[in-house]
Write a protein that holds these residues in place. Sequence first.
Motif, short mmCIF file in Angstrom:
data_model
loop_
_atom_site.label_atom_id
_atom_site.label_comp_id
_atom_site.label_asym_id
_atom_site.label_seq_id
_atom_site.Cartn_x
_atom_site.Cartn_y
_atom_site.Cartn_z
N VAL A 143 33.72 37.52 49.99
CA VAL A 143 34.46 36.28 50.24
C VAL A 143 34.84 36.15 51.71
N ARG A 147 33.76 33.15 54.32
CA ARG A 147 34.74 32.33 55.05
C ARG A 147 34.35 32.20 56.51
N GLN A 150 31.60 29.70 56.70
CA GLN A 150 32.14 28.36 56.48
C GLN A 150 32.80 27.83 57.74
N THR A 172 35.60 33.98 43.41
CA THR A 172 36.05 32.86 44.22
C THR A 172 35.10 32.64 45.39
N SER A 173 35.14 31.45 45.95
CA SER A 173 34.25 31.13 47.07
C SER A 173 34.89 30.05 47.93
N PRO A 174 34.73 30.14 49.25
CA PRO A 174 35.25 29.10 50.14
C PRO A 174 34.34 27.87 50.23
N ARG A 176 32.52 24.43 49.97
CA ARG A 176 32.99 23.08 49.63
C ARG A 176 32.36 22.61 48.33
N ARG A 178 29.74 23.93 45.04
CA ARG A 178 29.03 25.03 44.35
C ARG A 178 28.21 24.44 43.20
N LYS A 197 31.85 23.38 41.42
CA LYS A 197 32.98 23.08 42.30
C LYS A 197 32.64 21.86 43.15
#
Length: 265
Positions: A143, A147, A150, A172-174, A176, A178, A197
């Motif tokens: 993760v 980030r 990103q 979890t993922s940053p 925008r 998914r 997402k």
Amino acid sequence: MGLPSFDSFSPVARHHVWCGDELGLADAQVIGTGHAALDAQLPGGGWPVGAMTELLQSAPEAHAWQLLLPALAQAVQGSTGPVALIGAPHEPFGPALAAHDLPVEALLWVRSEAPAARLWACEQALRCADITAVLAWLPQARVGELRRLQLAAAQHDALLFVFRPERAAQSTSPARLRLQLATCEQDRTQIDIRVLKRRGPPLASPVQLPARSERMAALLAGSQLRRKLRRQQEGVEPAAGTATVVRIEAWKGGVHALDRLAVAA
């Protein structure tokens, strides 16, 4: 004292308020995916620019080109910079891509098996002002590392697509946006695209797109043949910890200008 109701806001203020049960507006530039059914389900109607889009699937490259080719072809038309492929499982087949309006001269394939080298190459590509888009296969990325990517994409308004395995959907993922891609079980000629997402409500049913066209079948067949020939000719794999920029076969011959070796710091 209670919170103000939505109706109490002015019309201008309402435009900037996102309701969780509605598809959100894009807060930055987007590029249309080239697939009308998918655009209708994405904020702003396309892929976000300056943000990470995460694509999850069981096979690393199964549906990558069918999904992204229209947008990549559009992006390179308005840019002089290349599309960087970081850790792509197979060498792209130039003639088939050119037939889809993505010239081979617009591609830069960075080949590496080492996770650290892939991350380094991806971050460097995102920081390069001349790069139009980055496609990165990062199955082991954490993760914190995502980030950083990103942030780099946001600072330089780059298109960033990160491919990860399906099991990453539980983490979890940053990103925008998914998406999870899979071949439709009921109809193998279709792709099921599940929106995991987005800025908007959950999507109950997957979006379906054709799995491949005749041109795409030619791309896959050519890629498999070239991979087999390359293995026979080389007989060895690149050293661990390196990221090698490989010449991709041109549409009508010629020499690629970006043959060089980049070693992770």
